[in-house]
Design an enzyme around this catalytic site. Sequence first.
Site, PDB file in Angstrom:
ATOM      1  N   ASP A  60       0.821  -1.203   0.000  1.00  0.00           N
ATOM      2  CA  ASP A  60       0.000   0.000   0.000  1.00  0.00           C
ATOM      3  C   ASP A  60       0.860   1.260   0.000  1.00  0.00           C
ATOM      4  O   ASP A  60       1.940   1.296   0.589  1.00  0.00           O
ATOM      5  CB  ASP A  60      -0.891  -0.018   1.246  1.00  0.00           C
ATOM      6  CG  ASP A  60      -1.823   1.169   1.324  1.00  0.00           C
ATOM      7  OD1 ASP A  60      -2.683   1.286   0.441  1.00  0.00           O
ATOM      8  OD2 ASP A  60      -1.700   1.963   2.269  1.00  0.00           O
ATOM      9  N   GLU A  69       0.985  -0.537  -5.162  1.00  0.00           N
ATOM     10  CA  GLU A  69       0.031   0.539  -5.397  1.00  0.00           C
ATOM     11  C   GLU A  69       0.862   1.815  -5.497  1.00  0.00           C
ATOM     12  O   GLU A  69       1.214   2.426  -4.489  1.00  0.00           O
ATOM     13  CB  GLU A  69      -0.976   0.647  -4.256  1.00  0.00           C
ATOM     14  CG  GLU A  69      -2.056   1.683  -4.551  1.00  0.00           C
ATOM     15  CD  GLU A  69      -2.528   2.449  -3.321  1.00  0.00           C
ATOM     16  OE1 GLU A  69      -3.548   3.145  -3.434  1.00  0.00           O
ATOM     17  OE2 GLU A  69      -1.867   2.376  -2.269  1.00  0.00           O
TER      18      GLU A  69
END
Length: 734
Positions: A410, A463
């Site tokens: 993330d 990401e």
Amino acid sequence: MSAAQGWRLDDTAVTALMQARHPDPFAILGPHRTERGIALRVIRPGAETAEAFDPTTGAPLASLLRRHEGGFFEGLLPEETPYRLRFTAGPADWQEEDVYRFPSRFGDLDRHLLAEGRHRRLYERLGAHPTLLDGVEGTHFAVWAPNATRVSVVGDFNDWDGRRHPMRRHPSIGVWDLFVPGVGEGALYKYELLGPNGEMLPLKADPVGFAAQMPPATASVVHGLPRYEWGDQAWMEARHERQDRTAPISIYEVHLGSWRRRADGGLMSYEEAADALIAYAGDLGFTHIELLPISEHPFTGSWGYQPIGLFAPTRRFGPPEGFAYLVDRCHQAGIGVIVDWVPAHFPSDAHGLARFDGTALYEHADPRQGLHRDWNTLIYNFGRREVANFLRANALFWLEQYHVDALRVDAVASMLYLDYSREAGEWVPNAQGGRENLDAVEFLRMLNVELYGDHPGAISIAEESTAWPGVSQPVGADGHSGGLGFGYKWNMGWMHDTLDYVGRDPIHRQHHHDQLTFGLIYAFSENFILPLSHDEVVHGKGSLIGRMPGDQWQKFANLRAYFGFMWTHPGKKLLFMGGEFAQPHEWNHDLPLDWHLLADPFHAGMRDLIRTLNHLYRGEPALHALDCQPEGFAWIDAADAQSSIFIYQRNGRPGDPPVVVVCNFTPTVRRDYRIGLPQGGRWVERLNTDDGVYGGSGVGNGALTAEPTPWHGRPHSVALTLPPLATLVLAPER
């Protein structure tokens, strides 16, 4: 046992022990050789008398003098001999093992690897491990806190009293450890620390704890590494083929707490979720399930993206073995498991990592480097070798202990840039004066080197929302150059451009034609995943179906056409739960999805379309085999902006039949619309998103015969009827 002059402890040391401020309790407590024999010193608050006795015969060995009313006892053993302790307080009497007679479990290799930041399995030494030591059952506790002046393990087994179990310090590695007899699985515990200046810190949960209390409670729970008998050998042996760039990868992104609930509204357990989720996702043809962060987190509203217990599957859905069961069942059903992993930042909760030992230990001390103001979280100090080691070992832990197939990392962009979401003067440049976080780059490269090296077949996914070069390119042979080493990268640019396009009224789309074509300019610069994730249905963005223009019929037709475009576009696929049946409401993490909507033909038709798309994507090599290579795609016509029509060809490896895709993003039926085809013969509609079975109007073509009429630079062509707001997929008849 240490050698020392004299045997009675001086009053100053006794006072320091009773105030739980002595920095080295193992230098004093337990048995120690002196000129007079074996001095035995014991702390037991609440006890009035203490004696050592022979554990075999029960015969007394030494009566211990109570030197302090708080419970400090001291005496002489006649010789080095096995012993236990017996205490009394009023009419009560009980027996205990002496914590301070047990050796450390840290060997020279552990110390060496921890000191260098290269202990890939540090979770086997740090944390709380139920174990048998010298024939005695108990739990070994170990925690890294180099700047603390004293660390005690406290819990429901010692009345949360920091005087009872101060720990042994290993100065060379900054680790404190202690074996506590009689403490077993299920015990609650935390660490009580004194900071560098002797100040008492908030009780801290275990950074390497393997289980935790149900939030909002915050204690760690003694558990040890998960004990589970795996049945997924066949999957693990073939996993590398299922996650290769040439494989079809279609991901169903799930938040376990709100996907589906029990009939009484309660959360489903890992086991219950496994049974329901696998059946559902498997029926729809998804190859993978991606779970929003599973690591324990105090605030449910963070969805797991502000974790504190990085090594503990959240207790919300049951014990750690329940999560292992979910992964195992997925594998046995042929479904991979991706877990969102958060190494970019952590919350500032008092019981967590923030100023863990009274200093900025895991984070940067300078808020210009260590504070995420957007999220009010703290940024890991990736340049500190112990912190980087902690995070890398955690990544490997999920792959090793829970057989997770991939980590979706993330917020990578926030890690890579020192000026991420900061104005001038609010960040500190790197040593070369640049904005790149060189420590984070090194961390990510090493993470991927270890991940791919230790777990062949597993993958990492970034990401990453910027144009940082080489995110999914290999790390250089020296380990310090080349790409970042991820297997795949989310294509955030594609997502933003295409969602903006389909959210426009069709009459205006002709002026924004490039929003659907631009992505092909860079489509093969990385190994891309096309994400329609949870981030696109929160924070006021509404739902996917809610973004579509027009009346109800047009909204559904628009979304069906868009899904057809997405599933035939180069790149692997990801769809957040609820999108598959066009949930009209923005996602709410506190409520289950609107499953009742599947009684409506429009919503059921959307779900059925996703099923068809997944099976088409998996069954046609041209749609997946060269997803990440430019040879896998060719425009047939990208220039008809006025009609908002896109025509392209997907190719597989030599011998694979091609696929031709036609998208009509207007509500106008186009008749006798000629398109070029790469070969003659019979062609069939493998998919028509306007088919009545999906809720469409039923305009279509069926089987067609390509004519030897050159068109669009192809040797053959066919005249089609293009349904309104629809995507057609054509393939040679076979």
